[in-house]
Design a protein around this motif. Structure first.
Motif, PDB file in Angstrom:
ATOM      1  N   ALA A 241       0.838  -1.052   0.101  1.00 26.52           N
ATOM      2  CA  ALA A 241       0.169   0.085  -0.033  1.00 26.52           C
ATOM      3  C   ALA A 241       0.823   1.344   0.199  1.00 26.52           C
ATOM      4  CB  ALA A 241      -0.894   0.026   1.067  1.00 26.52           C
ATOM      5  N   CYS A 242       2.021   1.225   0.791  1.00 27.86           N
ATOM      6  CA  CYS A 242       2.793   2.288   0.777  1.00 27.86           C
ATOM      7  C   CYS A 242       3.510   2.672  -0.618  1.00 27.86           C
ATOM      8  CB  CYS A 242       3.976   2.138   1.841  1.00 27.86           C
ATOM      9  SG  CYS A 242       3.537   2.183   3.533  1.00 27.86           S
ATOM     10  N   GLU A 243       3.822   1.466  -1.415  1.00 24.44           N
ATOM     11  CA  GLU A 243       4.168   1.758  -2.779  1.00 24.44           C
ATOM     12  C   GLU A 243       3.089   2.204  -3.889  1.00 24.44           C
ATOM     13  OE1 GLU A 243       6.579  -0.786  -6.050  1.00 24.44           O
ATOM     14  OE2 GLU A 243       5.836  -1.970  -4.452  1.00 24.44           O
ATOM     15  N   LYS A 244       1.812   1.646  -3.575  1.00 32.06           N
ATOM     16  CA  LYS A 244       0.682   1.962  -4.471  1.00 32.06           C
ATOM     17  C   LYS A 244       0.094   3.308  -4.292  1.00 32.06           C
ATOM     18  CE  LYS A 244      -3.853   0.603  -5.726  1.00 32.06           C
ATOM     19  NZ  LYS A 244      -4.795  -0.711  -5.747  1.00 32.06           N
ATOM     20  N   TYR A 245       0.346   3.879  -3.101  1.00 30.81           N
ATOM     21  CA  TYR A 245      -0.270   4.987  -3.110  1.00 30.81           C
ATOM     22  C   TYR A 245       0.613   6.257  -2.676  1.00 30.81           C
ATOM     23  CZ  TYR A 245      -4.568   2.389  -2.532  1.00 30.81           C
ATOM     24  OH  TYR A 245      -5.649   1.414  -2.799  1.00 30.81           O
ATOM     25  N   CYS A 246       1.977   5.968  -2.892  1.00 29.86           N
ATOM     26  CA  CYS A 246       2.858   7.188  -2.429  1.00 29.86           C
ATOM     27  C   CYS A 246       2.912   7.482  -0.986  1.00 29.86           C
ATOM     28  CB  CYS A 246       2.979   8.304  -3.494  1.00 29.86           C
ATOM     29  SG  CYS A 246       3.254   7.517  -5.160  1.00 29.86           S
ATOM     30  N   VAL A 247       2.588   6.813  -0.116  1.00 28.94           N
ATOM     31  CA  VAL A 247       2.420   7.240   1.164  1.00 28.94           C
ATOM     32  C   VAL A 247       3.546   7.948   1.868  1.00 28.94           C
ATOM     33  CG1 VAL A 247       1.933   6.255   3.669  1.00 28.94           C
ATOM     34  CG2 VAL A 247       0.830   5.099   1.622  1.00 28.94           C
ATOM     35  N   THR A 248       3.083   9.148   2.462  1.00 25.87           N
ATOM     36  CA  THR A 248       4.249  10.014   3.137  1.00 25.87           C
ATOM     37  C   THR A 248       4.262   9.801   4.855  1.00 25.87           C
ATOM     38  OG1 THR A 248       2.434  11.847   3.651  1.00 25.87           O
ATOM     39  CG2 THR A 248       3.741  11.790   1.465  1.00 25.87           C
ATOM     40  N   THR A 249       2.991   9.485   5.119  1.00 26.04           N
ATOM     41  CA  THR A 249       3.003   9.224   6.924  1.00 26.04           C
ATOM     42  C   THR A 249       2.206   7.819   7.152  1.00 26.04           C
ATOM     43  OG1 THR A 249       2.384  11.764   6.713  1.00 26.04           O
ATOM     44  CG2 THR A 249       1.930  10.233   8.802  1.00 26.04           C
ATOM     45  N   LEU A 250       3.011   7.376   8.041  1.00 28.12           N
ATOM     46  CA  LEU A 250       2.657   6.092   8.475  1.00 28.12           C
ATOM     47  C   LEU A 250       2.801   5.785  10.110  1.00 28.12           C
ATOM     48  CD1 LEU A 250       1.961   2.918   7.893  1.00 28.12           C
ATOM     49  CD2 LEU A 250       4.433   2.518   7.699  1.00 28.12           C
TER      50      LEU A 250
END
Length: 513
Positions: A241-250
């Motif tokens: 999901a971090c890769e697919k959505y270009c996540v900035t905050t986890l």
């Protein structure tokens, strides 16, 4: 000590989405995107739908659901409709949900078909509230129904907005009462110290029934960013999901971080990550080093909080390598004091109780004046905010440089994978099986879980050969996975202290060797 803060600006909860530009993306569920304009439309329709279900201002409404559109927008829709939102962890079992429904007096619950069937089978008093299947509710929102108007700006922001149920060290979950101001100032505080922006994308992996999980939505929307809710099955799902959505905050809790650093993180999953946040347990120095190796350009925020005051402290990411065990300092809008045994301000490096004052302090426990008076008491005389404070029961100390350090917890709560677990609740269920005559649940340190649950049991019939299997089966039917004992230890006699009470200390010594 108060934190360095922006100017507090409490608003009605449904106003937090106003900072997002109408065509910016606010919410992404799988491949469906909701702009702020569309989100606001659904919130207004949902509020109208709720008020059409034979409820009145101040009534409680509940949701027992995964992270679909209904669970994401219901807290704001309920607030807009003048109702009080009661989120329920989807991992809870029907018996626990029934308790929350009856304790809160909720007029309705929204859940999927399977959960509603389980609740109907368990609760003979289900006629006390209305039940709605979430897909049917979502279908209603697709229709061109009226939109309930936004709350006026002069709404009393200290009025009750939500009840979050959290496990207590004794007995069933207790409801923490939160106002509009509690929730919106919490969002403003976090968005400020995390320096969140309009182009941020938050992956929401934590349960939305937790204050930490719910704030993933509110703080991101306050900053005008986008939220991607994720009900994951495997840690690898988080990486994807971090890769697919270009996540900035986890945001995560330590047991999940332990699992995540065991995964392969491709460059595309790491490239956009600006910040990692942790609460629900302390990060270890070893875990910080592993996170650094995967996310060399990301800021790591270690945080401490309690549901009764949302969040209390955070550690400046620039200090985490040199002070990995510190809780940091007060977050914006929080005053954090260390009070010694004499009720005075503790000296540097003197241990004392952490006391939290300021506008983030909740309104007490729902319909529980006794426990409210024990935890919510007037702030010490030296407090800058004054008024009512939360006396946490946690022992901390403040170093000469102002950094706080956690020393211990006074109650017997067990923290498993970031979940606060009540020993008493496990013990009551075990005894209700009629297999256990006595039961005592204790936490033992565990590298992956934070703490593992060890259940001491005295059998009703010690001659029965299948007590272990029967009790294990009963617990699986009546408790969620995170509350299952990792080990059961059967005793002929439970140790007692001089007052005839169960000697937990003696049992702790047994599992510590």
């Amino acid at each position: 000590m108060k934190s360095s803060s922006p100017t507090p600006h409490p608003v009605p909860l449904d106003h937090i989405i106003l900072k997002g530009r109408s065509d910016d993306i606010a919410l992404i569920i799988k491949d469906e995107q909701y702009s702020y304009e569309r989100l606001n439309l659904y919130i207004g329709r949902f509020a109208f739908w709720l008020r059409s279900q034979n409820v009145n201002s101040g009534d409680r409404v509940a949701c027992w659901s995964g992270k679909g559109i209904i669970a994401c927008i219901m807290p704001i829709a309920a607030a807009r409709a003048g109702l009080i939102y009661v989120p329920i962890n989807p991992l809870l079992k029907a018996g626990q949900v029934a308790h929350i429904m009856h304790d809160s007096g909720a007029k309705l619950i929204i859940a999927n078909k399977g959960r509603l069937a389980a609740l109907n089978e368990h609760d003979e008093n289900i006629e006390n509230f209305a039940i709605y299947e979430e897909q049917q509710v979502f279908a209603a929102l697709q229709n061109d129904i009226p939109s309930w108007p936004m709350n006026p700006g002069d709404l009393d922001v200290d009025s009750l907005c939500a009840i979050l149920y959290t496990s207590g060290s004794t007995g069933r979950p207790k409801g923490v009462m939160l106002s509009h101001a509690n929730l919106t100032l919490g969002a403003q505080s976090v968005a400020h110290y995390l320096a969140m922006e309009r182009d941020d994308v938050t992956l929401a992996v934590l349960p939305l029934s937790f204050d930490y999980g719910q704030n993933q939505l509110f703080s991101t929307w306050y900053a005008g960013g986008a939220v991607v809710p994720l009900d994951y099955l495997l840690p690898r799902d988080v990486v994807k999901a971090c890769e697919k959505y270009c996540v900035t905050t986890l945001a995560a809790v330590p047991p999940l971080w332990v699992q995540l650093v065991e995964q392969h993180w491709p460059e595309e999953a790491v490239r956009h990550m600006r910040r990692l946040t942790n609460s629900g347990g302390a990060l270890t120095q070893n875990l910080v080093q592993k996170l650094r190796s995967f996310f060399p350009k990301s800021k790591i925020f270690a945080m401490y909080g309690l549901t009764e005051a949302f969040r209390s402290t955070f550690l400046d990411p620039d200090l985490i390598d040199t002070h990995p065990t510190s809780m940091g300092r007060a977050i914006p809008f929080a005053e954090i004091m260390v009070v010694n045994k004499n009720g005075e301000k503790a000296a540097p490096d003197e241990e004392g109780e952490l006391v939290h004052a300021g506008p983030l302090v909740a309104k007490g426990y729902w319909q529980d004046a006794k426990r409210t008076s024990e935890r919510f008491r007037p702030a010490p005389d030296f407090s800058e905010y004054g008024a009512m404070a939360v006396w946490s029961g946690d022992t901390v100390k403040r170093a000469a440089d102002g950094l706080l350090y956690f020393m211990g917890r006074d109650d017997a709560m067990i923290k498993v994978s970031g979940n606060r677990v009540s020993p008493t609740e496990i013990e009551e269920i075990a005894i209700a099986s009629h297999i256990a005559a006595e039961a005592c649940a204790i936490g033992r340190k565990d590298e992956k879980l934070g703490e593992a649950i060890i259940l001491f049991v005295r059998a009703v019939d010690k001659e029965a050969g299948d007590n272990q299997d029967k009790l294990s089966s009963y617990l699986r039917q009546n408790l969620p996975n995170f509350m299952q004992p990792q080990e059961m230890i059967w005793l002929d006699i439970f140790p007692k202290n001089a007052n005839g009470k169960l000697d937990r200390t003696a049992l702790i010594e047994k599992i510590q060797g």
